[in-house]
Scaffold this active site. Structure first.
Site, mmCIF file in Angstrom:
data_model
loop_
_atom_site.group_PDB
_atom_site.id
_atom_site.type_symbol
_atom_site.label_atom_id
_atom_site.label_comp_id
_atom_site.label_asym_id
_atom_site.label_seq_id
_atom_site.Cartn_x
_atom_site.Cartn_y
_atom_site.Cartn_z
ATOM 1 N N HIS A 157 -24.209 8.511 -33.356
ATOM 2 C CA HIS A 157 -25.517 7.906 -33.034
ATOM 3 C C HIS A 157 -25.368 6.686 -32.123
ATOM 4 O O HIS A 157 -26.218 5.782 -32.149
ATOM 5 C CB HIS A 157 -26.278 7.472 -34.298
ATOM 6 C CG HIS A 157 -26.359 8.531 -35.359
ATOM 7 N ND1 HIS A 157 -27.405 9.415 -35.452
ATOM 8 C CD2 HIS A 157 -25.492 8.868 -36.345
ATOM 9 C CE1 HIS A 157 -27.195 10.237 -36.467
ATOM 10 N NE2 HIS A 157 -26.034 9.936 -37.025
ATOM 11 N N SER A 278 -23.331 -3.121 -4.335
ATOM 12 C CA SER A 278 -24.769 -3.130 -4.085
ATOM 13 C C SER A 278 -25.016 -3.809 -2.747
ATOM 14 O O SER A 278 -24.328 -4.762 -2.386
ATOM 15 C CB SER A 278 -25.471 -3.892 -5.205
ATOM 16 O OG SER A 278 -26.698 -4.416 -4.742
ATOM 17 N N LYS A 284 -22.200 -6.834 -8.035
ATOM 18 C CA LYS A 284 -22.227 -5.502 -8.642
ATOM 19 C C LYS A 284 -21.026 -4.638 -8.311
ATOM 20 O O LYS A 284 -20.491 -4.657 -7.222
ATOM 21 C CB LYS A 284 -23.479 -4.752 -8.169
ATOM 22 C CG LYS A 284 -24.758 -5.339 -8.710
ATOM 23 C CD LYS A 284 -25.059 -4.829 -10.087
ATOM 24 C CE LYS A 284 -25.494 -3.399 -9.990
ATOM 25 N NZ LYS A 284 -26.549 -3.085 -10.923
ATOM 26 N N GLU A 291 -22.069 8.673 -12.148
ATOM 27 C CA GLU A 291 -23.521 8.924 -12.119
ATOM 28 C C GLU A 291 -23.849 10.161 -11.292
ATOM 29 O O GLU A 291 -24.702 10.971 -11.664
ATOM 30 C CB GLU A 291 -24.253 7.712 -11.549
ATOM 31 C CG GLU A 291 -24.215 6.505 -12.465
ATOM 32 C CD GLU A 291 -24.747 5.266 -11.765
ATOM 33 O OE1 GLU A 291 -25.965 5.057 -11.770
ATOM 34 O OE2 GLU A 291 -23.939 4.509 -11.193
#
Ligand code: ARG
Length: 471
Positions: A157, A278, A284, A291
């Site tokens: 979980h 970024s 970043k 992804e």
């Protein structure tokens, strides 16, 4: 001049829009190698059976070899008016060698020809995919063996559950990919059936030898039924289904990589070469690869769904709908191969923050089950032990302490079964080492799993060699 290969029956030129709509050459040109190899085997068979002369077969072979080198040297213009790869090559051949070229299509239809090309293509791509998949599995084994002692929290979980090791976590993925490899062997089997000789639907009146062609092209089986031979796209679906499952596994791993590389987790750091920045936020470092793999999984699922839907209402045998089998398959193969490749390199170069992982397990309640097991070993029924430890945990939380920080006398308020050896039993290292049931994360089990995995992988290596030799 109507240069269509079916020109005889027609009085009018094909409508321009129809020609564009009908054509598959823009994507099936990628089958040129298979088409030429298949045609050479077919010509050799025709000569062997006395259907054409050996001089004609030789002229065909030489002509096809020249076309092959023209294509390889970018010296060949594919024409949309010739619809597909089969007619582009055959037309050019006849232009070059005349009548012998016009005999190549004897006892053959584009229906069995395209099926042959697709089978050969899938076999070749199974070999390529298999190599990349094994490479990824090897990277996982290597990483796991480096992290046999790297203790980290295991989750259910997405809540901390029990202590495991990084090796145990990575070997779970190894096993998923090992099953994918097994599925890939099934894809190979489905593709390794030779359709040529089925003709358009019902074979031929000419005395062909299908076994000869199968042998020339390294097929271990031949379709037993000509109608099945030209209609079957199961092997395409099987590749797509295999790829969907494999991408699903990569996607789950991606989700973990993305979480783990966040500041909140901080479990790993991806190499600069495998991350992106970024354009606006200078601080970043983004896990774009993971992804994208997660994102591309949806598109591969889509191709599987599309193919199943395309086929579901088709009567036997060939229907033009089946031309739709190609783009989705090609895109799936490209996507999966690219993902496997980049993934292996990304994992190979990532840094695991061993200390951070250890800190996480020592500062939580992951050892609560071990405390309950301790009581079970002292004779308390598990349900009662669960209750006692639940109280201990609540007490510790109220005190803002962890289970390792509670003293023996405090523990004894909850049960007189607690004795001196308790503190050793709930030490994190002990908790991992003691999970020595078959398949568990104990160091001993991990070493065993690693040896087994490497042995299996070495065996599968032989399978890849077989695929490569027979592609
Ligand atoms: N381009 C076609 C395909 O990909 C080749 C087979 C065409 N056969 C036919 N009878 N129209 O499916």
């Amino acid at each position: 001049m109507n240069k269509k290969l079916w020109g005889g029956r027609f009085n009018k030129q094909t409508n321009q829009l129809v020609e564009a709509f009908n054509a598959s050459i823009s994507f099936d040109c990628r089958l040129y190698n298979e088409d030429i190899r298949g045609s050479k085997a077919h010509a050799a068979m025709l000569a062997n059976c006395g259907i054409i002369s050996s001089a004609e077969a030789e002229a065909i072979t030489t002509g096809l070899d020249e076309i092959l080198s023209d294509i390889n040297n970018d010296n060949f213009t594919f024409e949309q008016s010739l619809e597909d790869i089969h007619m582009n090559i055959e037309h050019r051949l006849t232009e070059r060698i005349g009548d012998a070229g016009a005999k190549l299509h004897t006892a053959r239809s584009r229906n069995d020809q395209v099926a042959l090309d697709m089978h050969m293509y899938v076999k070749k791509e199974v070999a390529e995919t298999a190599k990349l998949l094994l490479n990824l599995q090897q990277v996982l084994i290597n990483l796991a063996s480096q992290h046999q002692k790297t203790i980290m929290p295991g989750y259910t979980h997405l809540q901390r559950a029990q202590p495991i090791t990084m090796a145990h976590h990575l070997l779970a993925y190894y096993n998923m990919f090992a099953r994918d490899f097994r599925r890939l062997k099934g894809v190979y089997e489905g593709a390794d059936i030779m359709p040529l000789g089925a003709g358009a639907i019902a074979g031929t009146t000419l005395p062909i030898d299908r076994h000869f062609v199968a042998e020339q092209l390294s097929f271990s089986q031949i379709y037993a039924n000509s109608m099945d031979a030209v209609s079957d796209r199961d092997y395409v679906i099987e590749y797509l289904a295999f790829a969907s499952t494999c991408m699903m596994h990569l996607s789950r791993l991606s989700e973990e990589i993305i979480l783990w590389s966040s500041t909140e987790f901080g479990f790993i750091e991806l190499d600069d070469a495998f991350s992106t920045g970024s354009s606006m936020m200078p601080q970043k470092k983004n896990p774009d690869i993971a992804e994208l793999v997660r994102g591309k999984t949806g598109r591969v699922y889509g191709h599987l769904q599309a193919m199943l839907t395309t086929l579901k209402g088709l009567p036997l045998t060939y229907n033009k709908d089946m031309q739709e089998d190609k783009e989705g398959l090609f895109d799936t193969i490209d996507t999966l191969k690219f993902s496997l490749q980049v993934y292996a390199d990304m994992l190979d170069t990532m840094t695991v923050n061993v200390d951070k992982l250890y800190q996480c397990v020592s500062k939580d309640f992951s050892n609560a089950t071990d405390l309950a097991d301790y009581l079970v070993k002292k004779g308390l029924p598990f349900r009662k032990a669960h209750e006692v430890v639940g109280k201990c945990v609540r007490y510790a939380i109220e005190q803002q302490r962890y289970l390792t920080e509670i003293s023996l006398s405090e523990y004894q308020q909850f049960s007189e079964l607690f004795t001196e050896d308790l503190l050793e039993a709930i030490k994190i290292e002990t908790c991992v080492a003691a999970r020595n049931s078959y398949g568990g994360p104990a160091y001993e089990q991990t070493a065993f799993q690693l040896t087994r995995a490497q042995e299996d992988l070495n065996q599968e290596q032989l399978v890849v060699e077989y695929f490569e030799q027979n592609a």
